[in-house]
Design a protein around this motif. Structure first.
Motif: not given
Length: 607
Positions: A121-122, A158-161, A186-191, A194-197
């Motif tokens: 994935p990366s 990073p891809a979700e974001r 939201e998916k990026a935040a859940n996965d 803390a910064t994403d959230k």
């Protein structure tokens, strides 16, 4: 109210009947960081491709080892040859960036493309970014989006974001779609971390690309705060303080600001100072306001530096000192930011300068010019009566109470409770002929830093991973309670960690069952390896609890947790020792007592 049941003081008062606290310990079976690194190195040398890739990442980032790109490339290459797709992706990205070595796009593209084809994935995400933005190949939005979506579908944050950003902006030919943007963020935040959230929470708070929803923002800020994000913690405090989108609650605001301040967040420290200064939601307390302003000022914050300077000038919460007032206002006046208080600081500084002698002015300028981030000015000798308030000292002093302290540094620094030394004219410690100096104290967390009269080879070792403490773990308390009737050689009691939070769910405390008596205040709480995991602070008042509930609490004692102790020492730049390591092991209680006796001491409060 539960707070009425607390006896905040486990020191031993002469001629009085007092209470005290206890603490807890955590023996961990996990390998130490040093042991993990040795194990990883051995596995990599034996040809394990995953270990080789992980070791390379450590050298690339400097995680636990000195940063060394050459070694990182060496281990990535060994792992890549064996077909490790993560290593191929990371090695390709190093060649693509070209920041640490010469850029080599053909090699980078080949490695990343090969790993992406094998569903790494990366690599899929990086290939998408190359097609979208690289100048080394023709731009191809369709291929870019295809690879980014493949990466996102495999849960690569990073891809979700990035997909969330694309649906917000409509970049790369993507049709704007707020619902899809919210979904991917939201998916990026859940996965993610803390910064994403925290980022998603900010979107909901201000309505950036999403409908404004403060309750949703708090939900995500809370998730981010639970992972230790100090900016999220401060944001929740500000929402409750201002009543932004929900009823104002200064009690909750104070709790969140206090949590952020203890973690070193300058904004939270300043906000606490304001609350203590104004008495807004909490009892007004000039000394506590000064304490938190000073913490914030040491981080270079303009407003806090101005507040500290003004308080030294007024003698508000601290003895009046024109030289320190002049030095702090000099720092505030030197700030380059476009802020009206820079001009105010300059004006007040110039007014104070007129009241100083040339020697005093030079001293203040020297303090300011030598200041660096993290510093708090120390008081100088030779102040004139005009610039410094002096205190008269009683001719005869008597011992008022006792507690326990323990050495934490070879430089002679020791820890005890704030309430043990609060209001004392002199502090004495067994084994030290001269009076002990109080360097600083924290009344909020009940901590005090002492300077012993001489250096010491015997010091406590702190548990290196205090966050891994578990409910139910065995603990040992060693201190000097009831010194007039119990052993002068120290007293050891056993217990367990009964809760990972303290009074009123205070996250800076733990609850323990180890029995304690008056004089236990400041005693170290140890794990089975003899490492300090907490420090005794207080217990529930049996009399008040019986009056309130009709029952007497059994061994309900509280201790300041290891994270708070370490943060206090770090903030005051005290060099301490960590336990653990390759040779660390569980010890007999008798051995732990023998060791603790060397670096613990009875402390006496004289007035």
């Amino acid at each position: 109210m539960i707070f009425l049941l607390a006896s905040f003081g486990c020191d031993e008062r002469t001629g009085t009947k007092d209470r005290q606290t206890a603490s807890t310990v955590t023996p961990t079976k996990e390998l130490s960081a040093e042991e993990k690194l040795i194990k990883l190195q051995k596995e990599a040398e034996e040809g394990n491709s995953t270990a080789q890739s992980n070791l390379a990442m450590k050298y690339e980032s400097g995680d636990g080892v000195p940063k060394d790109i050459a070694k990182a490339i060496e281990w990535y290459q060994k792992s890549s040859i064996q077909g490790n797709t993560s290593a191929q992706s990371n090695l390709g990205y190093i060649y693509y960036k070209g920041s640490d070595i010469s850029k080599n796009f053909p090699v980078a593209f080949d490695l990343i493309q090969k790993a992406a084809a094998q569903n790494e994935p990366s690599a899929q995400f990086r290939l998408g970014i190359i097609y979208a933005y690289s100048t080394d190949i023709p731009k191809d939005n369709l291929k870019a989006l295809e690879w980014i979506e493949k990466s996102a579908s495999r849960g690569y944050v990073p891809a979700e974001r990035k997909l969330g950003d694309l649906y917000f902006s409509g970049d790369l030919g993507v049709s704007k779609d707020i619902n899809k943007a919210i979904y991917w963020h939201e998916k990026a935040a859940n996965d993610g971390n803390a910064t994403d959230k925290g980022t998603l929470a900010h979107f909901f708070k201000i309505g950036l690309g999403v409908p404004k929803n403060v309750l949703k923002a708090i939900e995500w800020y809370q998730k981010s705060a639970d992972e230790g994000n100090i900016y999220a913690i401060n944001a929740i405090g500000r929402i409750y303080k201002d009543g932004e989108g929900l009823p104002k609650d200064l009690g909750k605001a104070f709790d969140w600001f206090q949590k952020g301040a203890n973690l070193g967040d300058a904004d939270s420290q300043y906000s606490l100072g304001l609350m203590y200064e104004s008495g807004n939601g909490i009892p007004k307390d000039a000394s506590k306001a000064f304490y938190w302003y000073q913490k914030c000022a040491a981080q270079g914050e303009l407003m806090a530096q101005y507040e500290i300077g003004w308080r030294y000038f007024q003698g508000d919460g601290v003895p009046k000192d024109l030289i320190l007032a002049y030095a702090w206002l000099n720092l505030a006046a030197a700030q380059t930011q476009d802020h009206p208080f820079v001009l105010v600081a300059k004006k007040d500084r110039d007014n104070i300068e007129k009241r100083l002698s040339s020697v005093e002015r030079i001293e203040g300028q020297k303090l300011a010019s030598n200041w660096k981030k993290g510093d708090n000015f120390q008081e100088s000798n030779g102040r004139s009566p005009e610039t410094q308030i002096t205190k008269t000292k009683p001719t005869e002093l008597t011992k008022q109470s006792t507690g326990t302290a323990f050495a934490v540094s070879n430089d002679g620094y020791a820890l005890t409770n704030h309430h043990v030394i609060n209001g004392c004219t002199e502090i004495k410690a067994t084994g030290h002929e001269e009076v002990v100096k109080v360097i600083t104290s924290d009344s909020v967390n009940d901590l005090a830093l002492l300077q012993l009269s001489n250096t010491t080879d015997d010091v406590a070792k702190l548990n290196p991973e205090p966050s891994k403490l578990r409910q139910g773990e065995d603990v040992i308390v060693f201190g000097y309670p009831l010194n007039f009737v119990l052993s002068s050689g120290g007293n050891l009691t056993l217990g367990t960690v009964s809760a990972l939070t303290g009074l009123g769910n205070n996250t800076n405390q733990i609850q323990i069952t180890a029995p304690i008596q008056p004089g236990s205040s400041g005693s170290p709480v140890l794990d089975k390896r003899g490492n300090v995991i907490a420090m005794v602070s207080m217990k529930l008042d049996d009399g008040k609890m019986a009056e309130a509930t009709g029952q007497i609490g059994q061994n309900v004692n509280f201790a300041i947790n290891g994270q708070t102790v370490r943060a206090f020492l770090d903030n005051n730049k005290v060099s301490y020792k960590n336990g653990g390591g390759f040779f660390s092991h569980d010890k007999d209680n008798a051995d732990i007592a023998d060791e603790a006796r060397k670096w613990t001491m009875l402390v006496e409060c004289w007035k």
